[in-house]
Design a protein around this motif. Structure first.
Motif, PDB file in Angstrom:
ATOM      1  N   PHE A 158      37.554  18.911  22.190  1.00 18.88           N
ATOM      2  CA  PHE A 158      36.698  18.292  23.199  1.00 18.88           C
ATOM      3  C   PHE A 158      37.031  16.814  23.380  1.00 18.88           C
ATOM      4  O   PHE A 158      37.068  16.311  24.505  1.00 18.88           O
ATOM      5  CB  PHE A 158      35.231  18.482  22.821  1.00 18.88           C
ATOM      6  CG  PHE A 158      34.856  19.929  22.656  1.00 18.88           C
ATOM      7  CD1 PHE A 158      34.981  20.813  23.716  1.00 18.88           C
ATOM      8  CD2 PHE A 158      34.416  20.425  21.441  1.00 18.88           C
ATOM      9  CE1 PHE A 158      34.659  22.150  23.576  1.00 18.88           C
ATOM     10  CE2 PHE A 158      34.100  21.762  21.287  1.00 18.88           C
ATOM     11  CZ  PHE A 158      34.220  22.637  22.354  1.00 18.88           C
ATOM     12  N   LEU A 159      37.285  16.110  22.288  1.00 17.12           N
ATOM     13  CA  LEU A 159      37.692  14.714  22.406  1.00 17.12           C
ATOM     14  C   LEU A 159      39.016  14.594  23.156  1.00 17.12           C
ATOM     15  O   LEU A 159      39.231  13.644  23.912  1.00 17.12           O
ATOM     16  CB  LEU A 159      37.809  14.080  21.024  1.00 17.12           C
ATOM     17  CG  LEU A 159      36.519  13.931  20.222  1.00 17.12           C
ATOM     18  CD1 LEU A 159      36.805  13.239  18.895  1.00 17.12           C
ATOM     19  CD2 LEU A 159      35.464  13.162  21.000  1.00 17.12           C
ATOM     20  N   MET A 160      39.897  15.551  22.934  1.00 15.26           N
ATOM     21  CA  MET A 160      41.163  15.565  23.659  1.00 15.26           C
ATOM     22  C   MET A 160      40.940  15.558  25.166  1.00 15.26           C
ATOM     23  O   MET A 160      41.669  14.894  25.924  1.00 15.26           O
ATOM     24  CB  MET A 160      41.974  16.793  23.253  1.00 15.26           C
ATOM     25  CG  MET A 160      43.241  17.018  24.071  1.00 15.26           C
ATOM     26  SD  MET A 160      44.162  18.465  23.509  1.00 15.26           S
ATOM     27  CE  MET A 160      42.982  19.785  23.844  1.00 15.26           C
ATOM     28  N   HIS A 161      39.921  16.261  25.626  1.00 17.74           N
ATOM     29  CA  HIS A 161      39.676  16.313  27.063  1.00 17.74           C
ATOM     30  C   HIS A 161      39.130  14.992  27.606  1.00 17.74           C
ATOM     31  O   HIS A 161      39.266  14.708  28.793  1.00 17.74           O
ATOM     32  CB  HIS A 161      38.744  17.482  27.390  1.00 17.74           C
ATOM     33  CG  HIS A 161      39.443  18.810  27.367  1.00 17.74           C
ATOM     34  ND1 HIS A 161      39.709  19.491  26.213  1.00 17.74           N
ATOM     35  CD2 HIS A 161      39.967  19.559  28.364  1.00 17.74           C
ATOM     36  CE1 HIS A 161      40.346  20.614  26.487  1.00 17.74           C
ATOM     37  NE2 HIS A 161      40.517  20.673  27.786  1.00 17.74           N
ATOM     38  N   SER A 162      38.510  14.187  26.752  1.00 20.78           N
ATOM     39  CA  SER A 162      38.147  12.836  27.174  1.00 20.78           C
ATOM     40  C   SER A 162      39.391  12.045  27.538  1.00 20.78           C
ATOM     41  O   SER A 162      39.438  11.343  28.542  1.00 20.78           O
ATOM     42  CB  SER A 162      37.394  12.105  26.054  1.00 20.78           C
ATOM     43  OG  SER A 162      36.056  12.517  25.974  1.00 20.78           O
ATOM     44  N   VAL A 163      40.426  12.160  26.691  1.00 24.62           N
ATOM     45  CA  VAL A 163      41.682  11.440  26.930  1.00 24.62           C
ATOM     46  C   VAL A 163      42.396  11.996  28.154  1.00 24.62           C
ATOM     47  O   VAL A 163      42.857  11.246  29.029  1.00 24.62           O
ATOM     48  CB  VAL A 163      42.588  11.523  25.692  1.00 24.62           C
ATOM     49  CG1 VAL A 163      43.938  10.846  25.959  1.00 24.62           C
ATOM     50  CG2 VAL A 163      41.905  10.886  24.487  1.00 24.62           C
TER      51      VAL A 163
END
Length: 449
Positions: A248-253
């Motif tokens: 999920f954090l990856m999708h922030s990036v």
């Protein structure tokens, strides 16, 4: 503007403020167009099903929102709207029209773990009206729960000066014991709704309302948003486990890497761009919340020699050759985009990541057991991306997916590649339980990694 009836990726696309390596070769552009068109023609964005309706009827449009079986219908509707009115008018109608339908669509645009902004950003960057219609249809079939929280935050933020930075708010979230205690691993993707909003709403809102974006701050706050999300995404690690990146954090990036595209669109008003960036920053904080939240540490940056010393272009080549569903290449492009926009503010001490070397290290650093270092430094390392992904494929992919399938019976019903995706990108990395399938780091001399 390309034709709204078919996909035709041009070898050269207009400059949109986002990162690129080089122009596409004509045959590469043609192959990309062919693959994207085949994907559009033959695969449903969720699951293929029946349920056709006439979405020219506003009541029927509203009734079927949030239901994946109507994706094809929404696509046909938006494709028709774009054909009649063009991309700018259609997008502005459904993103910033100011009426109930536009507000509903905006809430859904930020749900689905920011997949709609990613889809939309690539569509605008590559000048593809048909893919814009896909992005709007994807938005329409998302639920609105995530966006409803953002709507409530926006209403409460009207009395806030919004003077705080995202990194300070992230640190405040981590240090707030009440907020942390409301987060439970069993809440899954509903962490914020069942945790903080349900049991610590006042504390939660007090943090969230303090991020706002003014026109004069738009570009710098966009750069900071990208910078901070790369920072806390890459440092959300556990010293005893192999390096992994939260899904999920990856999708922030990844979504952040497309925000310069959105900001560059002349037909999106500055007011709307500021609002979208406000929602993006708050969405990033919510995604950080629901991952545990993890504690990023960066007191020291340890010197590191990669397994395969190479420059930025070689890292991109390895990412393109890596066999996955595209998440890795998009993440590395997000890191490169962040490096580019961060360079525009070299004197800003508030940026957590400042040098090209730091960003290359994040994209490139290999398995840490190759370096001899003191145990006390381990939690301060920038983690790898490309090499950790390659190590996963080489050493543990099949073993990890088998562990996941044994623990979760439904995983066995998915394709092997989806099982590998589930293992490669951990979920909710702030919780110890999320690391159950990840191997331990290897020993190296007196240091246990």
């Amino acid at each position: 503007m390309c034709n709204h009836k078919e996909i035709d990726v041009p070898p050269t696309v207009p400059a949109t403020g986002t990162f690129r390596v080089q122009a596409l070769a004509p045959d590469t552009a043609a192959k990309a167009s062919e693959i994207l068109q085949d994907n559009h023609d033959n695969y449903h964005i969720y699951i293929h099903d029946l349920g056709l309706h006439n979405f020219q009827d506003p009541a029927k449009f509203k009734e079927c929102l949030g239901q994946g079986i109507y994706y094809d219908d929404y696509f046909a509707y938006f494709q028709n709207e774009i054909g009649k009115h063009g991309v700018p008018n259609t997008v502005n109608k459904f993103h910033s029209g100011g009426d109930e339908m536009a507000e509903d669509m905006l809430r859904r645009f930020f749900s689905g773990f920011l997949l709609s902004p990613i889809h939309f950003g690539y569509a605008i960057e590559l000048d593809q009206p048909l893919i814009v219609a896909e992005a709007l249809a994807l938005t329409a079939v998302h639920d609105s729960h995530f966006g409803e929280v953002l709507t409530e935050i926006e209403a409460a933020a009207k009395t806030s000066d919004g003077a705080e930075s995202l990194i300070n708010l992230q640190q405040e979230i981590y240090s707030n014991q009440k907020l942390r205690e409301t987060m439970k691993f069993d809440h899954g993707v509903f962490q914020v709704r069942y945790g903080q909003v349900a049991h610590a709403k006042d504390d939660f809102m007090q943090v969230m309302v303090r991020w706002k974006v003014k026109p004069e701050d738009l570009q710098e706050k966009t750069a900071k948003c990208l910078n901070y999300t790369v920072y806390w995404t890459s440092l959300a690690e556990r010293a005893e486990k192999q390096i992994r990146f939260d899904f999920f954090l990856m999708h922030s990036v990844t979504s952040g890497s497309l925000w310069p595209v959105i900001n560059s669109a002349p037909w999106i008003s500055t007011k709307t761009k500021c609002r979208l960036m406000e929602w993006k920053g708050r969405a990033d904080l919510i995604l950080y919340n629901q991952t545990g939240p993890p504690c990023p540490k960066s007191e020291e940056l340890v010197a590191y020699q990669p397994q395969i010393p190479s420059g930025r272009d070689e890292v991109f080549q390895r990412a393109c050759e890596y066999e996955d569903d595209g998440h890795l290449a998009k993440l590395i492009r997000g890191i490169a985009t962040t490096a580019q926009v961060s360079k525009e503010y070299p004197q800003k001490a508030s940026f957590m990541l400042k040098s090209d070397e730091e960003f290359l290290k994040i994209a490139h650093m290999s398995e840490l057991s190759l370096v001899s270092m003191h145990r006390s430094l381990l939690l301060t390392l920038y983690p790898p991306v490309i090499d950790s992904a390659e190590q996963f494929n080489q050493d543990s992919a099949d073993r990890e997916r088998e562990i996941i399938c044994k623990k979760y019976s439904h995983a066995g019903e998915m394709s092997i590649e989806i099982q590998r995706v589930s293992a490669r990108w951990s979920r909710h990395v702030g919780f110890e339980q999320s690391w159950f399938h990840v191997p331990s780091r290897k020993s190296n001399g007196s240091s246990h990694l």
